[in-house]
Design an enzyme around this catalytic site. Structure first.
Site, PDB file in Angstrom:
ATOM      1  N   HIS A 133       0.577  -1.018  -0.277  1.00 39.19           N
ATOM      2  CA  HIS A 133       0.620   0.264   0.247  1.00 39.19           C
ATOM      3  C   HIS A 133       0.847   1.501   0.082  1.00 39.19           C
ATOM      4  CE1 HIS A 133      -3.387  -3.080   1.488  1.00 39.19           C
ATOM      5  NE2 HIS A 133      -3.839  -1.670   0.846  1.00 39.19           N
ATOM      6  N   LYS A 137      -0.847   4.563   4.901  1.00 43.62           N
ATOM      7  CA  LYS A 137      -1.820   4.295   5.512  1.00 43.62           C
ATOM      8  C   LYS A 137      -1.443   3.937   6.485  1.00 43.62           C
ATOM      9  CE  LYS A 137      -3.861  -0.125   4.453  1.00 43.62           C
ATOM     10  NZ  LYS A 137      -5.296   0.206   4.917  1.00 43.62           N
TER      11      LYS A 137
HETATM   12  N1  LIG Z   1     -12.237  -0.857   3.172  1.00 42.57           N
HETATM   13  C1  LIG Z   1     -12.255  -0.117   2.447  1.00 42.57           C
HETATM   14  O1  LIG Z   1     -13.016  -0.186   0.944  1.00 42.57           O
HETATM   15  C2  LIG Z   1     -11.560   1.010   2.123  1.00 42.57           C
HETATM   16  C3  LIG Z   1     -10.571   1.607   0.922  1.00 42.57           C
HETATM   17  C4  LIG Z   1      -9.718   2.454   2.035  1.00 42.57           C
HETATM   18  C5  LIG Z   1      -8.886   3.092   2.668  1.00 42.57           C
HETATM   19  N2  LIG Z   1      -9.527   1.886   4.067  1.00 42.57           N
HETATM   20  C6  LIG Z   1      -9.643   2.866   4.784  1.00 42.57           C
HETATM   21  O2  LIG Z   1     -10.167   4.232   5.287  1.00 42.57           O
HETATM   22  C7  LIG Z   1      -9.840   5.134   6.186  1.00 42.57           C
HETATM   23  C8  LIG Z   1     -10.153   6.311   6.068  1.00 42.57           C
HETATM   24  O3  LIG Z   1      -8.819   6.612   5.036  1.00 42.57           O
HETATM   25  P1  LIG Z   1      -8.140   7.764   3.415  1.00 42.57           P
HETATM   26  O4  LIG Z   1      -7.212   7.103   2.499  1.00 42.57           O
HETATM   27  O5  LIG Z   1      -9.140   8.426   3.219  1.00 42.57           O
HETATM   28  O6  LIG Z   1      -7.485   8.529   5.043  1.00 42.57           O
HETATM   29  P2  LIG Z   1      -7.146   9.773   5.032  1.00 42.57           P
HETATM   30  O7  LIG Z   1      -7.040  10.250   3.218  1.00 42.57           O
HETATM   31  O8  LIG Z   1      -6.264   9.705   5.696  1.00 42.57           O
HETATM   32  O9  LIG Z   1      -8.510  10.778   5.318  1.00 42.57           O
HETATM   33  C9  LIG Z   1      -8.575  10.439   6.745  1.00 42.57           C
HETATM   34  C10 LIG Z   1      -9.810  11.488   7.242  1.00 42.57           C
HETATM   35  O10 LIG Z   1     -10.547  11.075   8.544  1.00 42.57           O
HETATM   36  C11 LIG Z   1     -10.595  12.274   9.482  1.00 42.57           C
HETATM   37  N3  LIG Z   1     -10.342  11.965  10.949  1.00 42.57           N
HETATM   38  C12 LIG Z   1      -9.428  11.860  11.735  1.00 42.57           C
HETATM   39  N4  LIG Z   1      -9.814  11.834  13.214  1.00 42.57           N
HETATM   40  C13 LIG Z   1     -11.441  12.104  12.564  1.00 42.57           C
HETATM   41  C14 LIG Z   1     -12.371  11.977  13.750  1.00 42.57           C
HETATM   42  N5  LIG Z   1     -11.768  11.736  15.002  1.00 42.57           N
HETATM   43  N6  LIG Z   1     -13.443  11.772  13.659  1.00 42.57           N
HETATM   44  C15 LIG Z   1     -13.710  12.344  12.196  1.00 42.57           C
HETATM   45  N7  LIG Z   1     -12.879  12.462  11.404  1.00 42.57           N
HETATM   46  C16 LIG Z   1     -11.450  11.597  11.480  1.00 42.57           C
HETATM   47  C17 LIG Z   1      -8.974  13.045   8.652  1.00 42.57           C
HETATM   48  O11 LIG Z   1      -9.285  14.732   8.928  1.00 42.57           O
HETATM   49  P3  LIG Z   1      -8.358  15.467   8.909  1.00 42.57           P
HETATM   50  O12 LIG Z   1      -7.943  15.927   7.342  1.00 42.57           O
HETATM   51  O13 LIG Z   1      -8.060  16.488   9.783  1.00 42.57           O
HETATM   52  O14 LIG Z   1      -7.277  14.619  10.038  1.00 42.57           O
HETATM   53  C18 LIG Z   1      -9.136  12.798   7.232  1.00 42.57           C
HETATM   54  O15 LIG Z   1     -10.283  13.937   6.825  1.00 42.57           O
HETATM   55  C19 LIG Z   1      -8.863   3.984   6.305  1.00 42.57           C
HETATM   56  O16 LIG Z   1      -8.428   3.286   8.005  1.00 42.57           O
HETATM   57  C20 LIG Z   1      -8.245   3.433   5.525  1.00 42.57           C
HETATM   58  O17 LIG Z   1      -7.284   2.085   5.436  1.00 42.57           O
HETATM   59  C21 LIG Z   1     -10.519   1.397   3.433  1.00 42.57           C
END
Ligand SMILES: NC(=O)c1ccc[n+]([C@@H]2O[C@H](COP(=O)([O-])OP(=O)(O)OC[C@H]3O[C@@H](n4cnc5c(N)ncnc54)[C@H](OP(=O)(O)O)[C@@H]3O)[C@@H](O)[C@H]2O)c1
Length: 243
Positions: A133, A137
């Site tokens: 990844h 991540k």
């Molecule tokens: N299940 C699936 O199919 C799948 C696919 C891809 C990714 N994922 C997972 O999804 C998650 C997010 O991935 P991403 O790539 O979007 O990450 P990312 O770009 O780091 O975004 C994370 C977001 O969550 C926000 N956040 C952090 N703490 C929070 C809280 N207490 N309340 C509300 N929002 C909060 C962050 O805010 P700030 O910007 O203000 O820090 C940011 O907007 C990860 O765990 C990843 O492994 C899952």
């Protein structure tokens, strides 16, 4: 649907594009910085939660308290997972979790299970999982790799548990690599003295995850309980679209 995006990072923004393309509205875009002390989701029909592992349990219980169905894709919060399912059941909530929403990955999950069922009888093969990844991540191994590992453990009698690192006689090894901007690669490799069998899934981008999360959100409205991708993929709703 009126959708609240709880977590508005890479995935939240991808989900927004897909949701608008399917004629839904985004009524909230919540990140760590604008979250405030309490989430307030009163305008939403559904919350789609892709945030941070440390925030997920509280986000889910808050959605359930506010009677908002929550579709969650955040990975890396395994220790809190049972508490979320129990909270949903005890409060008549609606909670859907998938470690990977991509329709293609879910077909890959089925292929993984089918191959493991065959390979349990061929005891000279070792089994190993590799996942790659992007460097941003936060969790390792990926939630998808853990889902793949659990299915292998359920179907290969000689394996007792998984671990990070190499495989041994009764332990399934998972190797994780973080590099560049790779959206996600998962490989399962069986090897003996004569050959290697590998199955592999490559995500080309994040769109598949977003499409899956929005399709599931459309499906879950009006239901109550805890649901997984198996419930969705086995539902009548999908049979026409996928089989
Ligand atoms: N299940 C699936 O199919 C799948 C696919 C891809 C990714 N994922 C997972 O999804 C998650 C997010 O991935 P991403 O790539 O979007 O990450 P990312 O770009 O780091 O975004 C994370 C977001 O969550 C926000 N956040 C952090 N703490 C929070 C809280 N207490 N309340 C509300 N929002 C909060 C962050 O805010 P700030 O910007 O203000 O820090 C940011 O907007 C990860 O765990 C990843 O492994 C899952």
């Amino acid at each position: 649907m009126n959708i609240a995006l709880v977590g508005y990072g890479k995935m939240g923004k991808e989900i927004e594009k897909v949701a608008i393309g399917r004629e839904h509205s985004i009524v909230d875009r919540i990140s760590a910085t604008n979250r405030g002390k309490h989430l307030n989701l009163h305008d939403a029909d559904i919350a789609i939660e892709f945030s941070h592992p440390g925030a997920t349990l509280q986000n889910i219980t808050t959605c359930i308290d506010q009677k908002i169905p929550v579709v969650c894709g955040t990975t890396g919060w395994v220790k809190d997972f049972d508490a979320a399912v129990d909270y949903c059941k005890n409060h008549n909530g609606t909670f859907f979790y998938a470690s990977n929403f991509s329709p293609g990955v879910n077909m890959f999950f089925k292929l993984n299970r089918a191959l493991a069922k065959i390979m349990t009888r061929f005891t000279d093969y070792s089994v190993h999982i590799e996942e790659v990844h992007h460097v941003h991540k936060k969790d390792s191994p990926s939630g998808t790799a853990i889902t793949l590992a659990e299915a292998i453990l359920q179907n290969i009698n000689r394996l007792d548990k998984w671990q990070v690192g190499n495989s041994t006689n009764n332990i399934l090894g998972i190797h994780s690599e973080r590099t560049g901007e790779v959206p996600g690669i998962h490989k399962i490799r069986y090897e003996n003295d004569t050959d290697i069998i590998t199955i592999r899934h490559d995500a080309k981008n994040r769109k598949g995850f977003a499409v899956g999360a929005v399709m599931v959100s459309e499906w879950i409205i009006g239901k109550s309980g805890y649901f997984t991708m198996d419930d969705y993929l086995n539902s009548d709703h999908l049979k026409f679209a996928f089989y």
